[in-house]
Design an enzyme around this catalytic site. Sequence first.
Site, PDB file in Angstrom:
ATOM      1  N   ARG A   1      11.403  -5.687   5.298  1.00 16.07           N
ATOM      2  CA  ARG A   1      11.266  -4.197   5.201  1.00 16.07           C
ATOM      3  C   ARG A   1      11.985  -3.195   6.088  1.00 16.07           C
ATOM      4  NH1 ARG A   1       5.599  -2.058   5.701  1.00 16.07           N
ATOM      5  NH2 ARG A   1       5.391  -3.167   7.560  1.00 16.07           N
TER       6      ARG A   1
ATOM      7  N   ARG B   1      10.463  -1.895  11.443  1.00 12.84           N
ATOM      8  CA  ARG B   1       9.382  -1.330  12.123  1.00 12.84           C
ATOM      9  C   ARG B   1       9.171  -2.066  13.163  1.00 12.84           C
ATOM     10  NH1 ARG B   1       4.456   0.041   8.273  1.00 12.84           N
ATOM     11  NH2 ARG B   1       3.336  -1.327   9.730  1.00 12.84           N
TER      12      ARG B   1
ATOM     13  N   LYS C   1       0.612  -1.146  -0.115  1.00  7.86           N
ATOM     14  CA  LYS C   1       0.071  -0.062  -0.030  1.00  7.86           C
ATOM     15  C   LYS C   1       0.860   1.257   0.066  1.00  7.86           C
ATOM     16  CE  LYS C   1      -2.167  -1.157   4.002  1.00  7.86           C
ATOM     17  NZ  LYS C   1      -1.457  -2.644   4.101  1.00  7.86           N
TER      18      LYS C   1
ATOM     19  N   ARG D   1     -10.422   0.835   7.608  1.00  8.78           N
ATOM     20  CA  ARG D   1     -10.104  -0.344   7.961  1.00  8.78           C
ATOM     21  C   ARG D   1     -10.925  -1.092   8.702  1.00  8.78           C
ATOM     22  NH1 ARG D   1      -4.163   0.173   8.164  1.00  8.78           N
ATOM     23  NH2 ARG D   1      -3.113  -1.711   8.895  1.00  8.78           N
TER      24      ARG D   1
ATOM     25  N   ARG E   1      -1.538  -9.073  13.064  1.00  5.67           N
ATOM     26  CA  ARG E   1      -2.151  -8.124  12.048  1.00  5.67           C
ATOM     27  C   ARG E   1      -2.685  -8.865  10.712  1.00  5.67           C
ATOM     28  NH1 ARG E   1       3.471  -5.633  10.813  1.00  5.67           N
ATOM     29  NH2 ARG E   1       2.672  -4.620   9.128  1.00  5.67           N
TER      30      ARG E   1
END
Length: 220
Positions: free
Chosen positions: A130, A163, A15, A91, A174
Amino acid sequence: MAIRLVLIGPPGVGKGTQSKLLSELTGARPLSSGLIFRAEIEADTELGQLAKDYIDHGHLVPNGVTIQMMFKRLRQEETRQKGFILDGFPRTVRQAEALDEELDKEQVTLDGVISLQAPLDVIVHRLTGRLGCTKCGEIYHSVNHPPHREGLCDKCDGFLVVRGDDTPEAIRERLVVFEEATAPVLDYYAATGRLMAIDAGRESDEVGAELKQRLNLTCA
Ligand code: AP5
Ligand code: MG
């Protein structure tokens, strides 16, 4: 003309990556609820303190504060003029309904709701590699999109970090939360014929090219 888009998809689907490409292409303002929460946490604000525990555990921040936080930005003159690319909001169905009410009041409509989709193994690989810049927010991946110099941002020399919610436990949570709370948002938009599904399991540029073509985007 200002464009107004919503990007929906599971954690790690891309995203943020596609929002950046679309924003560069259209001039629309990228608005990532996750990024805004992380900035509030970094600045140690009251909202950041409230959101931190939810985010660290992979849970959703309550609807009320999230909606308020996003509407504050949607009502800004810059957003009215440039349009927006919402990433990570709405969301929940409650957030989607609230967004529709807000856009009705503003007498504007969404130009597209994009559902980014990719297989689970691709998503997990993306999340586990990431890296994000602490200074400008640029997104990297240790394998797919490594920085030129290890640990440093190509754009601003900022430090790259993993993160806080990219731990195996938080990633698992998640993904569960996405299925339970956010997948119904896809049904909500599909029911009104506003949903555009995109295979986001391909190279970023390919995904961006399809978005550009399907949204009929030519220039900023
Ligand atoms: P948020 O920050 O929105 O996190 P998320 O939804 O889990 O999504 P991510 O940011 O992890 O992934 P992404 O889809 O942006 O992928 P990216 O482009 O980085 O939200 C964080 C938390 O905040 C939530 O868990 C919740 O607690 C809270 N929150 C946020 N919004 C909320 C709301 N509305 N209501 C309540 N709570 C809320 O890409 C991932 C990696 O893959 C990168 O390394 C990238 O380089 C790589 N990559 C991307 N695309 C490709 C590609 N095509 N090919 C190869 N690699 C790729
Ligand atoms: Mg993101």
